[in-house]
Enzyme design. Sequence first.
Site, short mmCIF file in Angstrom:
data_model
loop_
_atom_site.label_atom_id
_atom_site.label_comp_id
_atom_site.label_asym_id
_atom_site.label_seq_id
_atom_site.Cartn_x
_atom_site.Cartn_y
_atom_site.Cartn_z
NE ARG A 170 2.74 -8.10 10.16
CZ ARG A 170 2.73 -6.99 9.41
NH1 ARG A 170 3.63 -6.07 9.54
NH2 ARG A 170 1.78 -6.80 8.52
CD GLU B 67 -2.79 1.20 2.42
OE1 GLU B 67 -2.76 0.29 3.28
OE2 GLU B 67 -3.52 2.20 2.50
CE LYS C 150 3.11 0.18 4.93
NZ LYS C 150 2.40 -0.03 3.65
P1 ATP Z 1 2.82 -2.09 7.98
O1 ATP Z 1 2.30 -2.85 9.13
O2 ATP Z 1 4.26 -1.70 8.13
O3 ATP Z 1 1.98 -0.93 7.57
P2 ATP Z 1 1.55 -3.52 5.91
O4 ATP Z 1 1.38 -4.97 5.93
O5 ATP Z 1 0.35 -2.72 6.22
O6 ATP Z 1 2.79 -3.14 6.80
P3 ATP Z 1 1.64 -3.34 3.08
O7 ATP Z 1 2.09 -2.23 2.23
O8 ATP Z 1 0.20 -3.68 3.06
O9 ATP Z 1 2.12 -3.01 4.54
O10 ATP Z 1 2.51 -4.64 2.80
C1 ATP Z 1 2.87 -5.11 1.54
C2 ATP Z 1 3.25 -6.55 1.65
O11 ATP Z 1 4.35 -6.69 2.54
C3 ATP Z 1 2.13 -7.38 2.21
O12 ATP Z 1 2.02 -8.56 1.43
C4 ATP Z 1 2.54 -7.68 3.61
O13 ATP Z 1 2.04 -8.89 4.03
C5 ATP Z 1 4.07 -7.66 3.51
N1 ATP Z 1 4.67 -7.26 4.78
C6 ATP Z 1 4.46 -6.13 5.46
N2 ATP Z 1 5.15 -6.12 6.61
C7 ATP Z 1 5.84 -7.27 6.66
C8 ATP Z 1 6.73 -7.87 7.60
N3 ATP Z 1 7.06 -7.26 8.73
N4 ATP Z 1 7.24 -9.07 7.29
C9 ATP Z 1 6.92 -9.70 6.16
N5 ATP Z 1 6.09 -9.21 5.23
C10 ATP Z 1 5.54 -8.02 5.47
MG MG Z 2 -1.43 -3.42 4.77
#
Ligand code: ATP
Ligand code: MG
Length: 558
Positions: A260, A34, A270
Amino acid sequence: MSTSEKPRNFIEQIIDKDLAEGRVTTVCTRFPPEPNGFLHLGHATSICLNFGLARAYQGRCHLRFDDTNPEKEEQVYVDAIKEDVSWLGFQWEGDVRYASDYFDTFYEWALHLIKAGKAYVDHQDAQAMAKGRGDFNTPGVNSPYRDRPVAYHLAEFEKMRAGEYDEGSCSLRAKIDMQSPNMNLRDPIMYRIRKQAHHQTGDKWCIYPSYDFAHGQEDAIEGITHSICTLEFQDHRPLYEWYLNNLPVPHQPRQYEFARTNVNYTVTSKRKLKRLVDEGVVASWDDPRMPTVSGLRRRGYTPASIRRFAEMVGVSRSDGMADIAMLEHAIRDDLNNNAARAMAVLNPLKLVVTNLPENEVRTMTAPAHPQKPELGERELPFTRELYIDRGDFTEDTTLSRKKFKRLVIGDYVRLRGTYVIKAEQVVKDDQGNITQVHASYVPGTVGENPPEGIRPRGVIHWVSATCGKQATLRMYDRLFHHETPGKGVDDFIAHVNPDSFAVKQAWVEPSLARAAPEASFQFEREGYFVADRRDHSPEQPVFNLTIGLKDTWANRGK
Ligand code: ATP
Ligand code: MG
């Protein structure tokens, strides 16, 4: 088939089976960020996993922005994410994709569900809706709007789309099961009203699909075979499948969840990283202390070291905590093998070579890397006035050769890449501080052993005082001093390491002024440094400390 002989992780095992059974012919994965922040280390592991699988199985991996929430999303994030993925060494298949590319289709599919009696417009406010959903112990109750006729919902949805309703006044919900033990199936929201311009679609829409109503369909449209996400989406999988089963999708993707990546001594969220930027705790998203991909890059981490870290972390089905020391090990190892050597003096003490005439410059050459002749050579001007490090000189002649392998008054040491010298005399100021060391060089000792009877104590680094350059060194340390930032305190910011950044001036060998931005060096005996990507110039050299030579962190305070 993947070529490596390593034990297969659980996702590789699934893929192997899918291929063997013919369920899948070409593996297609995606990385779906995102665009509401910069990518961090956790994302990096997901990138390595998704792109890595595509590479190993000669498949495809898409880069798709999950841009269904215009409030928090921005073009700068889109640009930064693309740059980071490329920098990590991966190429997405075809063009960059956007969930918003499919908004027309999603809209059609929403109509499809309404017409099938499987979606409805709910005019309850947020509070009433939350109450109606119940909780883990209480089954939900149906909305009073749920069973109105299809024609009513079609007309209402059209009004939603046309902007006739205010934000929050109504939403489109899937008609599934308000009594389901899985909260995600209690008539989840498909569309909500957001009267906000979107970075890709402008003002075209004032209704936006929810993540759940979008994600599986994006995967279906793109022919994704293995849709890999993090564990918190496990409970969403029945909903993911419900939409796919109830819509005329061209393809049936499957969702798999992995843990994760959490990393100690840092944060991978983020939201938290944005706070560090917004509150000025760090200078920017790419501040070299940030665990963002762009911050790591600016710090001097290499793509190979981050990929290696992802490999070490592996792919797991249950949550754990990765040790940041693994990442530090990966970069040290990479730089030890590949970074050019150079000399920088951080605490300068002037050394005058008394038997060398004032204006003479003797140009020495030294290999850029002791084991890698292919990295070439550099020139080291040897002049009458030099700088050595204060810590490398002592007047204490009682120190044993074993204990102090540096320069002692009356004794010999080799200057790296040039002559053996002998310290003869010191000059002091009124307070008794040493301001200069006078020494003489031993002729014929460049690259040669000194004559019988002369035993240098060791090798020290130096820089010409007349030809050397002054550089700014940005000395970084871990951003958090607590293993789990935020644990036991109200706010994770309380665990920010107040000593994570300091600026030092240093004398560096002249070739370093011409270093390309992002070139990495081992400053002998000092650590690994990188020419700052943004601020380094020949006129004002700026180097960032990537990592020390040895892991001193573990022994701190002991
Ligand atoms: P955040 O919690 O930092 O906002 P998010 O999951 O909301 O992370 P996205 O932009 O939706 O962020 O993530 C893009 C991809 O990265 C998704 O497929 C998510 O599952 C993966 N991802 C995000 N954070 C991690 C992590 N800590 N470890 C592994 N994969 C991750
Ligand atoms: Mg997300």
